[in-house]
Scaffold this motif. Structure first.
Motif, PDB file in Angstrom:
ATOM      1  N   CYS A  61       0.885  -1.155   0.000  1.00  0.00           N
ATOM      2  CA  CYS A  61       0.000   0.000   0.000  1.00  0.00           C
ATOM      3  C   CYS A  61       0.933   1.218   0.000  1.00  0.00           C
ATOM      4  CB  CYS A  61      -0.848   0.057   1.258  1.00  0.00           C
ATOM      5  SG  CYS A  61      -1.688  -1.488   1.654  1.00  0.00           S
ATOM      6  N   GLU A  62       0.558   2.273  -0.661  1.00  0.00           N
ATOM      7  CA  GLU A  62       1.405   3.471  -0.678  1.00  0.00           C
ATOM      8  C   GLU A  62       0.658   4.711  -0.185  1.00  0.00           C
ATOM      9  OE1 GLU A  62       4.650   3.749  -1.170  1.00  0.00           O
ATOM     10  OE2 GLU A  62       5.150   1.757  -1.938  1.00  0.00           O
ATOM     11  N   GLY A  63      -0.503   4.451   0.446  1.00  0.00           N
ATOM     12  CA  GLY A  63      -1.255   5.573   1.015  1.00  0.00           C
ATOM     13  C   GLY A  63      -2.041   5.117   2.234  1.00  0.00           C
ATOM     14  N   ARG A  64      -1.457   4.174   2.954  1.00  0.00           N
ATOM     15  CA  ARG A  64      -2.117   3.645   4.154  1.00  0.00           C
ATOM     16  C   ARG A  64      -1.129   3.636   5.306  1.00  0.00           C
ATOM     17  NH1 ARG A  64      -5.915   4.705   1.262  1.00  0.00           N
ATOM     18  NH2 ARG A  64      -6.902   3.177  -0.115  1.00  0.00           N
ATOM     19  N   MET A  65      -1.653   3.679   6.507  1.00  0.00           N
ATOM     20  CA  MET A  65      -0.797   3.610   7.684  1.00  0.00           C
ATOM     21  C   MET A  65      -1.332   2.525   8.619  1.00  0.00           C
ATOM     22  SD  MET A  65       1.990   5.192   8.738  1.00  0.00           S
ATOM     23  CE  MET A  65       2.055   6.747   7.866  1.00  0.00           C
ATOM     24  N   ILE A  66      -0.412   1.755   9.191  1.00  0.00           N
ATOM     25  CA  ILE A  66      -0.748   0.838  10.276  1.00  0.00           C
ATOM     26  C   ILE A  66      -0.495   1.607  11.568  1.00  0.00           C
ATOM     27  CG2 ILE A  66      -0.075  -1.288  11.488  1.00  0.00           C
ATOM     28  CD1 ILE A  66      -0.985  -2.187   8.894  1.00  0.00           C
ATOM     29  N   ILE A  67      -1.490   1.662  12.432  1.00  0.00           N
ATOM     30  CA  ILE A  67      -1.328   2.400  13.688  1.00  0.00           C
ATOM     31  C   ILE A  67      -1.681   1.481  14.852  1.00  0.00           C
ATOM     32  CG2 ILE A  67      -1.941   4.518  14.929  1.00  0.00           C
ATOM     33  CD1 ILE A  67      -3.004   5.669  12.328  1.00  0.00           C
ATOM     34  N   VAL A  68      -0.748   1.341  15.791  1.00  0.00           N
ATOM     35  CA  VAL A  68      -1.024   0.541  16.984  1.00  0.00           C
ATOM     36  C   VAL A  68      -1.434   1.502  18.091  1.00  0.00           C
ATOM     37  CG1 VAL A  68      -0.077  -1.050  18.701  1.00  0.00           C
ATOM     38  CG2 VAL A  68       0.645  -1.209  16.297  1.00  0.00           C
ATOM     39  N   VAL A  69      -2.631   1.249  18.664  1.00  0.00           N
ATOM     40  CA  VAL A  69      -3.143   2.195  19.661  1.00  0.00           C
ATOM     41  C   VAL A  69      -3.553   1.476  20.944  1.00  0.00           C
ATOM     42  CG1 VAL A  69      -3.940   3.832  17.897  1.00  0.00           C
ATOM     43  CG2 VAL A  69      -5.508   2.100  18.777  1.00  0.00           C
ATOM     44  N   ASP A  70      -3.510   2.250  21.971  1.00  0.00           N
ATOM     45  CA  ASP A  70      -3.965   1.896  23.299  1.00  0.00           C
ATOM     46  C   ASP A  70      -5.400   1.361  23.241  1.00  0.00           C
ATOM     47  OD1 ASP A  70      -4.574   2.183  26.014  1.00  0.00           O
ATOM     48  OD2 ASP A  70      -3.082   3.809  26.141  1.00  0.00           O
ATOM     49  N   LYS A  71      -5.646   0.240  23.909  1.00  0.00           N
ATOM     50  CA  LYS A  71      -6.983  -0.348  23.832  1.00  0.00           C
ATOM     51  C   LYS A  71      -8.055   0.545  24.475  1.00  0.00           C
ATOM     52  CE  LYS A  71      -6.106  -3.069  27.937  1.00  0.00           C
ATOM     53  NZ  LYS A  71      -5.969  -4.366  28.549  1.00  0.00           N
ATOM     54  N   GLU A  72      -7.617   1.449  25.364  1.00  0.00           N
ATOM     55  CA  GLU A  72      -8.598   2.288  26.072  1.00  0.00           C
ATOM     56  C   GLU A  72      -9.275   3.303  25.154  1.00  0.00           C
ATOM     57  OE1 GLU A  72      -9.124   1.390  29.053  1.00  0.00           O
ATOM     58  OE2 GLU A  72      -7.326   0.144  29.298  1.00  0.00           O
ATOM     59  N   VAL A  73      -8.551   3.760  24.142  1.00  0.00           N
ATOM     60  CA  VAL A  73      -9.084   4.886  23.356  1.00  0.00           C
ATOM     61  C   VAL A  73      -9.231   4.564  21.874  1.00  0.00           C
ATOM     62  CG1 VAL A  73      -8.204   6.693  24.880  1.00  0.00           C
ATOM     63  CG2 VAL A  73      -6.759   5.788  23.048  1.00  0.00           C
ATOM     64  N   TYR A  74      -9.106   3.272  21.528  1.00  0.00           N
ATOM     65  CA  TYR A  74      -9.062   2.990  20.089  1.00  0.00           C
ATOM     66  C   TYR A  74     -10.334   3.394  19.376  1.00  0.00           C
ATOM     67  CZ  TYR A  74     -11.889  -1.299  20.379  1.00  0.00           C
ATOM     68  OH  TYR A  74     -12.898  -2.201  20.548  1.00  0.00           O
ATOM     69  N   ILE A  75     -11.452   3.342  20.078  1.00  0.00           N
ATOM     70  CA  ILE A  75     -12.706   3.692  19.402  1.00  0.00           C
ATOM     71  C   ILE A  75     -12.738   5.178  19.044  1.00  0.00           C
ATOM     72  CG2 ILE A  75     -15.218   3.848  19.690  1.00  0.00           C
ATOM     73  CD1 ILE A  75     -15.079   1.178  21.164  1.00  0.00           C
ATOM     74  N   ASP A  76     -12.229   6.010  19.945  1.00  0.00           N
ATOM     75  CA  ASP A  76     -12.164   7.447  19.643  1.00  0.00           C
ATOM     76  C   ASP A  76     -11.276   7.709  18.431  1.00  0.00           C
ATOM     77  OD1 ASP A  76     -13.564   7.631  21.946  1.00  0.00           O
ATOM     78  OD2 ASP A  76     -11.988   8.616  23.131  1.00  0.00           O
ATOM     79  N   ILE A  77     -10.103   7.065  18.437  1.00  0.00           N
ATOM     80  CA  ILE A  77      -9.148   7.321  17.349  1.00  0.00           C
ATOM     81  C   ILE A  77      -9.732   6.853  16.016  1.00  0.00           C
ATOM     82  CG2 ILE A  77      -6.846   6.752  16.457  1.00  0.00           C
ATOM     83  CD1 ILE A  77      -5.867   6.590  19.338  1.00  0.00           C
ATOM     84  N   LEU A  78     -10.296   5.667  16.044  1.00  0.00           N
ATOM     85  CA  LEU A  78     -10.902   5.113  14.831  1.00  0.00           C
ATOM     86  C   LEU A  78     -12.007   6.027  14.324  1.00  0.00           C
ATOM     87  CD1 LEU A  78     -10.934   2.540  13.028  1.00  0.00           C
ATOM     88  CD2 LEU A  78     -12.822   1.744  14.430  1.00  0.00           C
TER      89      LEU A  78
END
Lengths: 331, 331
Positions: free
Chosen positions: B266-283
């Motif tokens: 992919c050349e326009g995507r990012m894999i992001i590892v996030v804290d389980k507490e706030v992943y819904i907000d970030i998503l």
């Protein structure tokens, strides 16, 4: 999979790429920043102005007397920083390698890069490796990009009487490449002059207020650099042929090839324009302290608006911009 | 001299090189730093940590649906900076061009680079151009090296339960390249996803303390990135197949080609590892504010020490490191 050559799988980004990076690149270029293995190297820079420069190296042949594509790639980028009075801080290196390239040759090149970095006291902090199918690139191309910190130096207005210094004998890199590429049988020991020049800054910094311009005469050689300076400052440059430092072998080989060595790349020389009041001091220091075969080769004049060269008998001729193809893939 | 093509003389460093630089590169990439025309660009950087990254692009074909080698080269390096939470400051660009390359194609590529830079609000401040004889390089290769300023973000220790977000549908760049290269007759509108992602930082910076890792899944694709993270943090990753955002056409074409799209660039995507507490907000913010087709595709676990994927029926299989050659010259 042939373990003695670079294969396409080394460029796929998977575990073979990772192994190549660890076994060859990390092992040689090892430093704290590089081995973090993040998408970008994270570097702490001192505050101030940063010099940033890039160069790709496609030299043919890749091994030549006095150097190889690796030494050249490190030296070339360091010298572009040096020309801006910038102390090199770090480099990136990107390889494009042909499928089937001998692992042994890659190791030789990487070792030479490592040694050149050590000599210049500069780290490679990030890199990239691509492998392309056989026939899609000629052996190996290398890009080096560098960052340096600019210390006080800045170019100044050039006026009549300012002197042109060259820090050593000219045309050796280009001549060494020609000799090796065309397999010329010549006497004498022609070697590329390629080397990192940042060590000169340690001395030159004492004279920054008297230094008006610096550039390394690579592609297009001394003549092309002089033409560019002349155009920029709207002054002519009077060059004295007898003052040009050039080895007899270099002269002889280029006469044979029909090439004017003033247009041939140097990869370990600097053109320095200095104040006429202090040029003798600067020259003296370059010779004594830096051990350079530096010479004053000419001076700026308002008599003409172009570069001209005066020979031993007083004859003058124009030294124009490079307009013909002489030697492709010199760097 | 043919004015419709790039010739060796354009790479000699003389007046034809200068004219090419002025007519094509300066005209398009114009900015105050670039046109100083010094050996190195002089850049004022804010104090602090600098991210520095390099990439060479050798993609084949050079024009493909959704982009070209120029757009890709700008996006790729910007995305490597973005992955380190670094706001891109400036780029260098180095071209290696084959003798005879159409001037028209060079202008198309340079125009596309210019547009991508404008979109990302980044300047090209220094460059290099080499020309090599016909047959010594395949059309054109481009190196881009970038500097960015790291703002507060830093990777953190990943723990069990942390979530893996991918910011959009996967495998489109690799699939678009395959379709164009092999001239596949397929329905649907497959385009490369290539684009600069630094705009995401504007949103993500609000969550830096909850973001543990970022990387763009280029060569080796999502699967390779996940494997590298898993190894680094000594945890397994449980991927839910049904959550992976992937277009039906991409699935179908890759089934036909026998390629697992999880290994495709992919050349326009990012894999992001996030804290389980706030992943819904970030998503939620990625979807609403950044207009991404972002999904949570999995989570870290101590149950296994490798990456595995669970399909819709509860079946699990290992998703190992990339170990075979799938598609060379994808970027």
């Amino acid at each position: 999979m042939n373990i003695n050559t670079i294969e396409l799988i080394h460029g796929e980004g998977g575990k073979h790429t990772q192994k190549l990076i660890e076994d060859i690149f990390y092992k040689n270029f090892k430093n704290d920043v590089l081995i973090q293995n993040t998408d970008s190297a994270l570097v702490n820079l001192p505050e101030g102005k940063i010099a940033f420069t890039t160069d790709s190296f496609v030299v043919n042949p890749i091994f030549f007397k006095g150097g190889d594509i690796g030494k050249l790639a490190i030296s070339g980028t360091i010298n572009d920083l040096t020309a801006c009075g910038a102390e090199p801080v770090c480099l990136s290196v990107a390889f494009i390698i042909e499928e089937g390239f001998p692992m042994e040759d890659l190791i030789k090149i990487v070792t030479s890069m490592k040694e050149t970095c050590e000599k210049a006291n500069v780290n490679i902090v990030t890199g990239d490796t691509k492998v392309v199918p056989k026939g899609k690139v000629d052996k190996i191309f290398i890009n080096t990009t560098g960052m340096g910190v600019v210390n006080e130096y800045e170019p100044k207005r050039i006026i009549c009487g300012d002197k042109v210094i060259v820090t050593g004998t000219i045309g050796e890199h280009g001549t060494a490449i020609a000799v090796d590429r065309y397999n010329l049988k010549v006497k004498g020991n022609i070697e590329s002059d390629c080397e990192p020049l940042n060590y000169l800054l340690n001395y030159l910094k004492n004279y920054y207020k008297h230094i008006k311009f610096m550039r390394d005469p690579t592609r297009g050689g001394v003549a092309q650099v002089l033409n560019e300076i002349s155009k920029q400052c709207d002054l002519g440059i009077h060059i004295f042929e007898k003052n040009i430092p050039i080895r007899e072998e270099v002269k002889a080989i280029n006469e044979m090839l029909g090439i004017n060595p003033l247009y041939l790349a140097c990869e370990g020389r600097m053109i320095i324009v200095v104040d006429k009041e202090v040029y003798i001091d600067i020259l003296d220091g370059l010779v004594r302290e830096c051990n350079c075969k530096a010479r004053v080769i000419g001076e700026f004049t308002s008599e003409y608006e172009f570069v001209y060269i005066e020979n031993d008998f007083g004859g003058k001729r124009v030294l124009g911009e490079l307009d013909t193809q002489i030697l492709p893939r010199i760097c």
